[in-house]
Design an enzyme around this catalytic site. Structure first.
Site, PDB file in Angstrom:
ATOM      1  N   LYS A  53     -33.646  99.895  29.402  1.00 19.83           N
ATOM      2  CA  LYS A  53     -32.377 100.556  29.730  1.00 19.83           C
ATOM      3  C   LYS A  53     -31.973 101.602  28.674  1.00 19.83           C
ATOM      4  O   LYS A  53     -32.515 101.621  27.562  1.00 19.83           O
ATOM      5  CB  LYS A  53     -31.287  99.482  29.875  1.00 19.83           C
ATOM      6  CG  LYS A  53     -31.499  98.539  31.067  1.00 19.83           C
ATOM      7  CD  LYS A  53     -30.319  97.559  31.189  1.00 19.83           C
ATOM      8  CE  LYS A  53     -30.462  96.663  32.408  1.00 19.83           C
ATOM      9  NZ  LYS A  53     -29.293  95.750  32.555  1.00 19.83           N
ATOM     10  N   TYR A  64     -29.027  98.974  42.217  1.00 19.48           N
ATOM     11  CA  TYR A  64     -28.183  97.811  41.936  1.00 19.48           C
ATOM     12  C   TYR A  64     -27.225  97.503  43.088  1.00 19.48           C
ATOM     13  O   TYR A  64     -26.194  96.874  42.868  1.00 19.48           O
ATOM     14  CB  TYR A  64     -27.383  98.047  40.645  1.00 19.48           C
ATOM     15  CG  TYR A  64     -28.128  97.695  39.371  1.00 19.48           C
ATOM     16  CD1 TYR A  64     -28.554  96.385  39.119  1.00 19.48           C
ATOM     17  CD2 TYR A  64     -28.383  98.648  38.388  1.00 19.48           C
ATOM     18  CE1 TYR A  64     -29.202  96.047  37.945  1.00 19.48           C
ATOM     19  CE2 TYR A  64     -29.038  98.314  37.206  1.00 19.48           C
ATOM     20  CZ  TYR A  64     -29.445  97.007  36.992  1.00 19.48           C
ATOM     21  OH  TYR A  64     -30.086  96.666  35.823  1.00 19.48           O
ATOM     22  N   ASN A  93     -27.654  95.706  27.816  1.00 16.04           N
ATOM     23  CA  ASN A  93     -28.483  94.576  27.392  1.00 16.04           C
ATOM     24  C   ASN A  93     -29.989  94.882  27.446  1.00 16.04           C
ATOM     25  O   ASN A  93     -30.808  93.993  27.626  1.00 16.04           O
ATOM     26  CB  ASN A  93     -28.124  93.323  28.194  1.00 16.04           C
ATOM     27  CG  ASN A  93     -28.299  93.511  29.690  1.00 16.04           C
ATOM     28  OD1 ASN A  93     -28.727  94.569  30.139  1.00 16.04           O
ATOM     29  ND2 ASN A  93     -27.961  92.489  30.452  1.00 16.04           N
ATOM     30  N   HIS A 123     -33.985  95.284  32.245  1.00 14.65           N
ATOM     31  CA  HIS A 123     -33.835  94.686  33.578  1.00 14.65           C
ATOM     32  C   HIS A 123     -35.142  93.994  33.927  1.00 14.65           C
ATOM     33  O   HIS A 123     -36.215  94.488  33.587  1.00 14.65           O
ATOM     34  CB  HIS A 123     -33.559  95.765  34.640  1.00 14.65           C
ATOM     35  CG  HIS A 123     -33.750  95.242  36.039  1.00 14.65           C
ATOM     36  ND1 HIS A 123     -32.756  94.572  36.708  1.00 14.65           N
ATOM     37  CD2 HIS A 123     -34.842  95.218  36.854  1.00 14.65           C
ATOM     38  CE1 HIS A 123     -33.223  94.181  37.890  1.00 14.65           C
ATOM     39  NE2 HIS A 123     -34.492  94.562  38.005  1.00 14.65           N
ATOM     40  N   GLU A 133     -38.168  96.241  44.438  1.00 13.49           N
ATOM     41  CA  GLU A 133     -37.872  97.041  43.245  1.00 13.49           C
ATOM     42  C   GLU A 133     -39.088  97.847  42.780  1.00 13.49           C
ATOM     43  O   GLU A 133     -38.951  99.000  42.355  1.00 13.49           O
ATOM     44  CB  GLU A 133     -37.363  96.126  42.120  1.00 13.49           C
ATOM     45  CG  GLU A 133     -35.975  95.563  42.422  1.00 13.49           C
ATOM     46  CD  GLU A 133     -35.461  94.600  41.369  1.00 13.49           C
ATOM     47  OE1 GLU A 133     -34.356  94.071  41.554  1.00 13.49           O
ATOM     48  OE2 GLU A 133     -36.162  94.368  40.354  1.00 13.49           O
TER      49      GLU A 133
HETATM   50  O1  CDP Z   1     -29.963  91.704  34.462  1.00 11.70           O
HETATM   51  P1  CDP Z   1     -29.736  90.282  34.924  1.00 11.70           P
HETATM   52  O2  CDP Z   1     -30.557  89.912  36.143  1.00 11.70           O
HETATM   53  O3  CDP Z   1     -29.903  89.292  33.802  1.00 11.70           O
HETATM   54  O4  CDP Z   1     -28.187  90.163  35.322  1.00 11.70           O
HETATM   55  P2  CDP Z   1     -27.433  90.459  36.710  1.00 11.70           P
HETATM   56  O5  CDP Z   1     -26.448  89.349  36.904  1.00 11.70           O
HETATM   57  O6  CDP Z   1     -28.405  90.701  37.818  1.00 11.70           O
HETATM   58  O7  CDP Z   1     -26.605  91.777  36.406  1.00 11.70           O
HETATM   59  C1  CDP Z   1     -27.224  93.039  36.419  1.00 11.70           C
HETATM   60  C2  CDP Z   1     -26.736  93.813  35.211  1.00 11.70           C
HETATM   61  O8  CDP Z   1     -25.340  94.078  35.380  1.00 11.70           O
HETATM   62  C3  CDP Z   1     -26.831  93.087  33.864  1.00 11.70           C
HETATM   63  O9  CDP Z   1     -28.119  93.117  33.292  1.00 11.70           O
HETATM   64  C4  CDP Z   1     -25.810  93.865  33.058  1.00 11.70           C
HETATM   65  O10 CDP Z   1     -26.345  95.117  32.606  1.00 11.70           O
HETATM   66  C5  CDP Z   1     -24.720  94.131  34.101  1.00 11.70           C
HETATM   67  N1  CDP Z   1     -23.635  93.133  34.030  1.00 11.70           N
HETATM   68  C6  CDP Z   1     -22.438  93.456  33.398  1.00 11.70           C
HETATM   69  O11 CDP Z   1     -22.289  94.578  32.911  1.00 11.70           O
HETATM   70  N2  CDP Z   1     -21.424  92.524  33.303  1.00 11.70           N
HETATM   71  C7  CDP Z   1     -21.581  91.305  33.852  1.00 11.70           C
HETATM   72  N3  CDP Z   1     -20.573  90.415  33.757  1.00 11.70           N
HETATM   73  C8  CDP Z   1     -22.767  90.959  34.492  1.00 11.70           C
HETATM   74  C9  CDP Z   1     -23.796  91.894  34.566  1.00 11.70           C
HETATM   75 MG    MG Z   2     -30.459  90.600  38.080  1.00 16.00          MG
END
Ligand code: CDP
Ligand code: MG
Length: 140
Positions: A11, A51, A114, A117, A128
């Site tokens: 990212k 997303y 973070n 992805h 994807e």
């Molecule tokens: O990336 P991952 O699958 O671990 O998490 P996700 O629940 O699929 O969320 C996608 C992305 O959204 C995260 O990696 C974060 O960059 C963002 N996110 C956020 O900004 N705040 C949250 N409370 C949850 C996710």
């Molecule tokens: Mg995810």
């Protein structure tokens, strides 16, 4: 366990800090093979489509802005159980919860920014990967 492929994205927070090589070393050390990779800059609309499962969540707009804010490195990782293995190497979404030694524990700046992805299941991995790569770009 079967050989799988999963979609990974390094990212903007990580490309901004020149961490592509350090993050790729984590994948390779874990036995994941980078079988396709390119550095691109997404538009906000392209990030939004990627997303779209999160559309309507409070963080969605900020997430799409962030993903379009600087180049990303999109990649296909291959290996035994690659989808779950990559999730392990990445660590928890919130770096405060990420296990020591994981990418997010070491490099992530916040729950939003973070660093990586990773696909979460075989069906999402297939969709994807196809979003970013043609069959001709996947040489194994
Ligand atoms: O990336 P991952 O699958 O671990 O998490 P996700 O629940 O699929 O969320 C996608 C992305 O959204 C995260 O990696 C974060 O960059 C963002 N996110 C956020 O900004 N705040 C949250 N409370 C949850 C996710
Ligand atoms: Mg995810």
């Amino acid at each position: 366990m079967a050989t799988e492929r999963t979609l990974s994205i390094i990212k903007p927070d990580a490309t901004n800090r020149n961490l592509t090589g350090k993050i790729n070393a984590k994948f390779e050390d874990a036995g994941l093979r980078i079988v396709a990779q390119k550095r691109i800059q997404l538009t906000k609309a392209q990030a939004g489509k990627f997303y779209e499962v999160h559309a309507g969540r409070p963080f969605y707009d900020e997430l799409c802005e962030f993903m379009a804010s600087a180049p990303v490195v999109v990649q296909v990782l291959e290996g035994e159980g690659a989808i779950a293995k990559n999730r392990e190497v990445m660590g928890a979404t919130n770096p405060a919860d990420a296990a020591p030694g994981t990418i997010r524990a070491e490099f992530a700046e916040s729950v939003g920014e973070n660093s990586v992805h990773g696909s979460d299941a075989p069906d999402t991995a297939a969709v994807e990967i196809a979003y970013f790569f043609s069959g001709l770009e996947l040489v194994g």
